[in-house]
Design a protein around this motif. Structure first.
Motif, PDB file in Angstrom:
ATOM      1  N   GLU A   1     -31.489  10.415  11.291  1.00  0.00           N
ATOM      2  CA  GLU A   1     -30.584  12.026  11.451  1.00  0.00           C
ATOM      3  C   GLU A   1     -30.442  12.207  10.364  1.00  0.00           C
ATOM      4  O   GLU A   1     -31.011  13.491   9.887  1.00  0.00           O
ATOM      5  CB  GLU A   1     -29.656  12.574  12.382  1.00  0.00           C
ATOM      6  CG  GLU A   1     -29.815  11.997  14.117  1.00  0.00           C
ATOM      7  CD  GLU A   1     -28.135  12.644  14.706  1.00  0.00           C
ATOM      8  OE1 GLU A   1     -28.189  12.912  14.510  1.00  0.00           O
ATOM      9  OE2 GLU A   1     -28.766  11.853  15.720  1.00  0.00           O
ATOM     10  N   CYS A   2     -30.202  11.438   9.241  1.00  0.00           N
ATOM     11  CA  CYS A   2     -30.219  11.818   7.775  1.00  0.00           C
ATOM     12  C   CYS A   2     -31.511  12.163   7.267  1.00  0.00           C
ATOM     13  O   CYS A   2     -30.776  13.334   6.470  1.00  0.00           O
ATOM     14  CB  CYS A   2     -28.969  11.559   6.535  1.00  0.00           C
ATOM     15  SG  CYS A   2     -27.119  11.322   8.103  1.00  0.00           S
ATOM     16  N   LEU A   3     -32.129  11.989   7.064  1.00  0.00           N
ATOM     17  CA  LEU A   3     -33.446  11.834   6.648  1.00  0.00           C
ATOM     18  C   LEU A   3     -33.969  12.875   6.774  1.00  0.00           C
ATOM     19  O   LEU A   3     -34.693  13.760   6.531  1.00  0.00           O
ATOM     20  CB  LEU A   3     -34.074  10.309   7.504  1.00  0.00           C
ATOM     21  CG  LEU A   3     -35.805  10.818   6.175  1.00  0.00           C
ATOM     22  CD1 LEU A   3     -35.319  10.520   5.173  1.00  0.00           C
ATOM     23  CD2 LEU A   3     -36.613   9.117   6.533  1.00  0.00           C
ATOM     24  N   GLY A   4     -33.709  13.005   8.629  1.00  0.00           N
ATOM     25  CA  GLY A   4     -34.659  14.183   9.063  1.00  0.00           C
ATOM     26  C   GLY A   4     -34.255  15.409   8.413  1.00  0.00           C
ATOM     27  O   GLY A   4     -35.611  16.802   8.586  1.00  0.00           O
ATOM     28  N   GLU A   5     -32.666  15.701   8.148  1.00  0.00           N
ATOM     29  CA  GLU A   5     -32.544  17.341   7.866  1.00  0.00           C
ATOM     30  C   GLU A   5     -32.872  16.895   6.556  1.00  0.00           C
ATOM     31  O   GLU A   5     -33.018  18.370   6.289  1.00  0.00           O
ATOM     32  CB  GLU A   5     -30.441  16.422   8.383  1.00  0.00           C
ATOM     33  CG  GLU A   5     -30.162  18.110   7.449  1.00  0.00           C
ATOM     34  CD  GLU A   5     -28.427  17.760   7.923  1.00  0.00           C
ATOM     35  OE1 GLU A   5     -27.273  18.705   7.046  1.00  0.00           O
ATOM     36  OE2 GLU A   5     -28.112  16.784   8.039  1.00  0.00           O
ATOM     37  N   THR A   6     -32.326  16.023   5.527  1.00  0.00           N
ATOM     38  CA  THR A   6     -33.219  16.149   4.036  1.00  0.00           C
ATOM     39  C   THR A   6     -34.447  17.003   4.340  1.00  0.00           C
ATOM     40  O   THR A   6     -34.830  17.726   3.476  1.00  0.00           O
ATOM     41  CB  THR A   6     -32.842  15.294   3.876  1.00  0.00           C
ATOM     42  OG1 THR A   6     -32.034  14.637   3.531  1.00  0.00           O
ATOM     43  CG2 THR A   6     -33.348  14.948   2.432  1.00  0.00           C
ATOM     44  N   ILE A   7     -35.502  16.312   4.562  1.00  0.00           N
ATOM     45  CA  ILE A   7     -36.717  16.762   4.604  1.00  0.00           C
ATOM     46  C   ILE A   7     -37.040  17.995   5.662  1.00  0.00           C
ATOM     47  O   ILE A   7     -37.575  19.441   4.630  1.00  0.00           O
ATOM     48  CB  ILE A   7     -37.673  15.537   5.592  1.00  0.00           C
ATOM     49  CG1 ILE A   7     -37.609  14.256   5.449  1.00  0.00           C
ATOM     50  CG2 ILE A   7     -39.273  16.331   6.268  1.00  0.00           C
ATOM     51  CD1 ILE A   7     -38.551  13.423   6.079  1.00  0.00           C
ATOM     52  N   PHE A   8     -36.323  18.261   6.364  1.00  0.00           N
ATOM     53  CA  PHE A   8     -36.244  19.439   6.973  1.00  0.00           C
ATOM     54  C   PHE A   8     -35.646  20.807   6.425  1.00  0.00           C
ATOM     55  O   PHE A   8     -36.718  22.064   5.926  1.00  0.00           O
ATOM     56  CB  PHE A   8     -35.187  20.085   7.988  1.00  0.00           C
ATOM     57  CG  PHE A   8     -35.359  21.186   8.789  1.00  0.00           C
ATOM     58  CD1 PHE A   8     -36.448  21.842   9.365  1.00  0.00           C
ATOM     59  CD2 PHE A   8     -34.114  21.914   8.714  1.00  0.00           C
ATOM     60  CE1 PHE A   8     -36.289  23.336  10.065  1.00  0.00           C
ATOM     61  CE2 PHE A   8     -33.972  23.333   8.742  1.00  0.00           C
ATOM     62  CZ  PHE A   8     -34.712  23.967   9.510  1.00  0.00           C
ATOM     63  N   ASN A   9     -34.795  20.408   4.721  1.00  0.00           N
ATOM     64  CA  ASN A   9     -33.999  21.299   4.395  1.00  0.00           C
ATOM     65  C   ASN A   9     -35.242  21.482   3.878  1.00  0.00           C
ATOM     66  O   ASN A   9     -35.375  22.132   2.648  1.00  0.00           O
ATOM     67  CB  ASN A   9     -32.488  20.576   3.628  1.00  0.00           C
ATOM     68  CG  ASN A   9     -32.140  20.761   4.853  1.00  0.00           C
ATOM     69  OD1 ASN A   9     -31.822  21.642   5.437  1.00  0.00           O
ATOM     70  ND2 ASN A   9     -30.618  20.203   5.006  1.00  0.00           N
ATOM     71  N   ALA A  10     -35.752  20.177   3.209  1.00  0.00           N
ATOM     72  CA  ALA A  10     -36.551  20.441   1.612  1.00  0.00           C
ATOM     73  C   ALA A  10     -37.562  21.288   2.061  1.00  0.00           C
ATOM     74  O   ALA A  10     -37.666  21.720   1.095  1.00  0.00           O
ATOM     75  CB  ALA A  10     -36.750  18.603   1.473  1.00  0.00           C
ATOM     76  N   GLN A  11     -38.596  21.215   3.543  1.00  0.00           N
ATOM     77  CA  GLN A  11     -38.912  21.887   3.818  1.00  0.00           C
ATOM     78  C   GLN A  11     -38.899  23.552   3.628  1.00  0.00           C
ATOM     79  O   GLN A  11     -39.943  24.350   3.160  1.00  0.00           O
ATOM     80  CB  GLN A  11     -40.462  21.856   5.076  1.00  0.00           C
ATOM     81  CG  GLN A  11     -40.903  20.471   4.839  1.00  0.00           C
ATOM     82  CD  GLN A  11     -40.997  19.587   6.085  1.00  0.00           C
ATOM     83  OE1 GLN A  11     -40.605  19.817   7.274  1.00  0.00           O
ATOM     84  NE2 GLN A  11     -41.926  18.923   6.463  1.00  0.00           N
ATOM     85  N   ARG A  12     -38.458  23.684   4.273  1.00  0.00           N
ATOM     86  CA  ARG A  12     -37.602  25.309   4.404  1.00  0.00           C
ATOM     87  C   ARG A  12     -37.643  25.293   3.037  1.00  0.00           C
ATOM     88  O   ARG A  12     -37.679  27.156   2.851  1.00  0.00           O
ATOM     89  CB  ARG A  12     -35.886  25.212   5.317  1.00  0.00           C
ATOM     90  CG  ARG A  12     -35.605  26.406   5.045  1.00  0.00           C
ATOM     91  CD  ARG A  12     -34.697  26.603   6.527  1.00  0.00           C
ATOM     92  NE  ARG A  12     -33.449  25.517   5.362  1.00  0.00           N
ATOM     93  CZ  ARG A  12     -31.844  25.773   6.029  1.00  0.00           C
ATOM     94  NH1 ARG A  12     -32.082  25.547   6.920  1.00  0.00           N
ATOM     95  NH2 ARG A  12     -31.581  24.840   4.718  1.00  0.00           N
ATOM     96  N   ALA A  13     -37.224  24.576   2.119  1.00  0.00           N
ATOM     97  CA  ALA A  13     -36.154  25.784   0.397  1.00  0.00           C
ATOM     98  C   ALA A  13     -38.233  25.176  -0.102  1.00  0.00           C
ATOM     99  O   ALA A  13     -38.020  25.821  -1.441  1.00  0.00           O
ATOM    100  CB  ALA A  13     -35.926  24.473  -0.232  1.00  0.00           C
ATOM    101  N   GLY A  14     -39.188  25.002   0.074  1.00  0.00           N
ATOM    102  CA  GLY A  14     -40.276  24.614  -0.919  1.00  0.00           C
ATOM    103  C   GLY A  14     -39.710  23.556  -2.019  1.00  0.00           C
ATOM    104  O   GLY A  14     -40.006  23.556  -2.539  1.00  0.00           O
ATOM    105  N   SER A  15     -39.148  22.463  -1.061  1.00  0.00           N
ATOM    106  CA  SER A  15     -38.708  21.794  -2.641  1.00  0.00           C
ATOM    107  C   SER A  15     -38.636  20.254  -2.751  1.00  0.00           C
ATOM    108  O   SER A  15     -38.712  20.244  -1.265  1.00  0.00           O
ATOM    109  CB  SER A  15     -36.995  22.122  -3.361  1.00  0.00           C
ATOM    110  OG  SER A  15     -36.539  21.596  -2.329  1.00  0.00           O
ATOM    111  N   PRO A  16     -38.839  18.863  -3.406  1.00  0.00           N
ATOM    112  CA  PRO A  16     -38.747  17.966  -3.266  1.00  0.00           C
ATOM    113  C   PRO A  16     -36.934  17.164  -2.368  1.00  0.00           C
ATOM    114  O   PRO A  16     -36.441  18.627  -2.788  1.00  0.00           O
ATOM    115  CB  PRO A  16     -38.886  17.067  -4.446  1.00  0.00           C
ATOM    116  CG  PRO A  16     -39.261  18.125  -5.246  1.00  0.00           C
ATOM    117  CD  PRO A  16     -39.117  19.605  -4.788  1.00  0.00           C
ATOM    118  N   PRO A  17     -37.200  16.435  -0.725  1.00  0.00           N
ATOM    119  CA  PRO A  17     -36.310  15.757  -0.780  1.00  0.00           C
ATOM    120  C   PRO A  17     -35.145  15.603  -1.537  1.00  0.00           C
ATOM    121  O   PRO A  17     -35.620  14.870  -2.407  1.00  0.00           O
ATOM    122  CB  PRO A  17     -36.906  15.012  -0.092  1.00  0.00           C
ATOM    123  CG  PRO A  17     -38.651  15.335   0.146  1.00  0.00           C
ATOM    124  CD  PRO A  17     -38.649  15.795  -1.067  1.00  0.00           C
TER     125      PRO A  17
END
Length: 143
Positions: free
Chosen positions: A111-127
């Motif tokens: 769940e933590c990794l999924g949230e981290t990836i989601f946030n990175a995709q949303r921000a257009g930045s690396p995890p």
């Protein structure tokens, strides 16, 4: 960097599971994938269907993408094997003790990794590895 396509990832899981069921020789990665699939009997019918390579799993329809879920499991296993980000393995060990179940602890990290990836995709930045580790550590310290 290895960057497989969606279809390659799905085919990897489908073929690994097929080889496992037919008692063929597996690579270490295939064997690990099959161990993860074994923990998810709810995905067996999907993984056993070669046509599922083309299937869409829409979260808005309440569907979980089993291939994404299993891929995140594999990523976490790799991260734990090299303790990356540093401290992840210790936090995971604490989660394992708290849950008394390795797979439940993996789902917390997932769940933590999924949230981290989601946030990175949303921000257009690396995890953000630090935010990821912090999230896992917070879960490990919860009562």
């Amino acid at each position: 960097m290895f960057n497989p396509s969606r279809d390659q990832v799905r085919t990897f899981f489908i073929e690994s599971w097929r080889k496992h069921r037919e008692r063929e020789v597996l690579t270490q990665l295939e064997a690990l994938a099959c161990q993860l699939i074994e923990h998810h009997p709810e995905y067996h019918s999907i993984i056993e269907d070669p046509d599922s390579v083309d299937r869409d799993f829409a979260p808005e329809d309440g569907q979980v993408n089993p291939f994404l879920h299993l891929s995140l499991h594999l990523a976490i296993e790799e991260q734990l094997s090299i303790d990356q980000p540093p401290g992840l393995r210790a936090a995971f060990d604490t989660l394992c003790q708290r849950h008394g179940d390795r797979h439940a602890a993996l789902h917390d990290v997932l769940e933590c990794l999924g949230e981290t990836i989601f946030n990175a995709q949303r921000a257009g930045s690396p995890p953000d590895g630090a935010a990821y580790l912090s999230s896992v550590c917070r879960r490990a310290s919860l009562p």
